[in-house]
Design a protein around this motif. Structure first.
Motif, short mmCIF file in Angstrom:
data_model
loop_
_atom_site.label_atom_id
_atom_site.label_comp_id
_atom_site.label_asym_id
_atom_site.label_seq_id
_atom_site.Cartn_x
_atom_site.Cartn_y
_atom_site.Cartn_z
N GLU A 165 -2.00 3.07 -10.58
CA GLU A 165 -3.41 3.02 -10.19
C GLU A 165 -3.84 1.65 -9.65
N ALA A 166 -3.01 0.62 -9.85
CA ALA A 166 -3.32 -0.70 -9.32
C ALA A 166 -2.92 -0.85 -7.85
N LEU A 167 -2.12 0.08 -7.35
CA LEU A 167 -1.67 0.02 -5.97
C LEU A 167 -2.65 0.76 -5.06
N PRO A 168 -2.89 0.22 -3.86
CA PRO A 168 -3.78 0.92 -2.93
C PRO A 168 -3.19 2.25 -2.51
N ASP A 169 -4.07 3.23 -2.27
CA ASP A 169 -3.59 4.53 -1.83
C ASP A 169 -4.44 5.13 -0.71
N ASP A 170 -5.38 4.35 -0.19
CA ASP A 170 -6.26 4.83 0.87
C ASP A 170 -5.60 4.57 2.23
N VAL A 171 -4.93 5.59 2.75
CA VAL A 171 -4.20 5.45 4.02
C VAL A 171 -5.16 5.13 5.17
N ASP A 172 -6.35 5.72 5.15
CA ASP A 172 -7.31 5.46 6.23
C ASP A 172 -7.74 3.99 6.25
N ALA A 173 -8.00 3.42 5.07
CA ALA A 173 -8.39 2.01 5.00
C ALA A 173 -7.23 1.11 5.43
N ALA A 174 -6.03 1.45 4.98
CA ALA A 174 -4.86 0.66 5.37
C ALA A 174 -4.62 0.76 6.88
N THR A 175 -4.79 1.94 7.43
CA THR A 175 -4.63 2.13 8.88
C THR A 175 -5.63 1.28 9.64
N ALA A 176 -6.87 1.27 9.19
CA ALA A 176 -7.90 0.47 9.86
C ALA A 176 -7.55 -1.02 9.80
N ALA A 177 -7.09 -1.47 8.64
CA ALA A 177 -6.71 -2.89 8.51
C ALA A 177 -5.53 -3.22 9.41
N TRP A 178 -4.53 -2.34 9.45
CA TRP A 178 -3.38 -2.57 10.32
C TRP A 178 -3.80 -2.55 11.79
N HIS A 179 -4.64 -1.61 12.17
CA HIS A 179 -5.09 -1.53 13.57
C HIS A 179 -5.79 -2.82 13.97
N ALA A 180 -6.68 -3.33 13.12
CA ALA A 180 -7.39 -4.57 13.42
C ALA A 180 -6.42 -5.74 13.53
N SER A 181 -5.46 -5.81 12.61
CA SER A 181 -4.49 -6.91 12.61
C SER A 181 -3.59 -6.86 13.84
N LEU A 182 -3.16 -5.67 14.22
CA LEU A 182 -2.27 -5.53 15.38
C LEU A 182 -3.02 -5.72 16.69
N SER A 183 -4.29 -5.39 16.71
CA SER A 183 -5.09 -5.53 17.93
C SER A 183 -5.47 -6.97 18.21
N LYS A 184 -5.70 -7.74 17.13
CA LYS A 184 -6.21 -9.10 17.30
C LYS A 184 -5.63 -10.02 16.22
N PRO A 185 -4.36 -10.43 16.37
CA PRO A 185 -3.76 -11.32 15.37
C PRO A 185 -4.50 -12.66 15.32
N ARG A 186 -4.55 -13.25 14.11
CA ARG A 186 -5.25 -14.53 13.94
C ARG A 186 -4.51 -15.70 14.59
N ASP A 187 -3.22 -15.57 14.78
CA ASP A 187 -2.39 -16.64 15.34
C ASP A 187 -1.41 -15.97 16.29
N ALA A 188 -1.16 -16.58 17.42
CA ALA A 188 -0.24 -16.00 18.40
C ALA A 188 1.18 -15.87 17.84
N ARG A 189 1.48 -16.62 16.77
CA ARG A 189 2.82 -16.54 16.17
C ARG A 189 2.89 -15.52 15.04
N ASN A 190 1.80 -14.81 14.77
CA ASN A 190 1.83 -13.69 13.82
C ASN A 190 2.39 -12.49 14.56
N ARG A 191 3.45 -11.93 14.04
CA ARG A 191 4.07 -10.78 14.70
C ARG A 191 4.37 -9.70 13.67
N VAL A 192 4.29 -8.47 14.12
CA VAL A 192 4.75 -7.35 13.32
C VAL A 192 5.81 -6.65 14.16
N LEU A 193 6.97 -6.47 13.57
CA LEU A 193 8.07 -5.77 14.22
C LEU A 193 8.26 -4.45 13.51
N VAL A 194 8.56 -3.43 14.27
CA VAL A 194 8.74 -2.10 13.69
C VAL A 194 10.15 -1.59 14.01
#
Length: 177
Positions: A36-65
């Protein structure tokens, strides 16, 4: 032979990365953290990931898949290191290295780690660090076999802010060529 690859993540990858992360955390932290301490809201996580991938805070922040065909089976986050004893100009961090537990042992982790290191070298970092759960013997073994080593740094994360949910971590490091 499988169609496997690693590429820079796109904003459209947010749902797959969010689902993979939340599912994998359940396995990674099983027995260490109450479910119960772990997040389980996929929609909230998706929104956070979308924001992070759309506009990284630093040009050297990368996500590789890591992909098998067009399905995300893992991801890595690279960023300048933020630890007080690190230099954010020359030291980088792999903030997360995640492979779907059902896809481990198929080379995805090795490809993902190599792509992360190549990305850090291209960004002119000279050293990389990664924090691993102290009891995650499989990850620590994987990294040491790839040339990483513990650097004696350790920390305890207070996941719920009350001190009831603590996770011990150790830091590994490697020189980048």
């Amino acid at each position: 032979m499988s169609d496997v690859s690693v590429r820079v993540a796109w904003a459209d990858d947010a749902p797959a990365i969010a689902e993979l992360q939340l599912r994998t955390w359940r396995s990674t932290y099983a027995g260490l953290v109450p479910a119960e301490a772990l997040p389980d809201d996929v929609d909230a996580a998706t929104a956070a990931w979308h924001a992070s991938l759309s506009k990284p805070r630093d040009a050297r922040n990368r996500v590789l898949v890591a992909l098998e065909r067009n399905r995300a089976v893992g991801f890595a986050i690279t960023t300048p290191a933020s630890d007080p004893d690190c230099d954010p100009v020359s030291d980088a961090e792999i903030a997360e290295l995640t492979v779907d537990p059902e896809e481990r042992g198929k080379g995805h982790g090795s490809r993902l780690l190599q792509a992360a290191v190549d990305t850090l070298v291209a960004d002119r970092f000279r050293r990389a660090v990664l924090w691993a759960v102290a009891s995650d013997d499989a990850l620590r073994t994987f990294l040491t076999e790839a040339g990483w080593a513990p650097d004696q740094a350790h920390r305890e994360l207070d996941l719920d802010g009350t001190g009831a949910t603590l996770v011990k971590q150790v830091r590994l490091h490697t020189a980048l060529a």
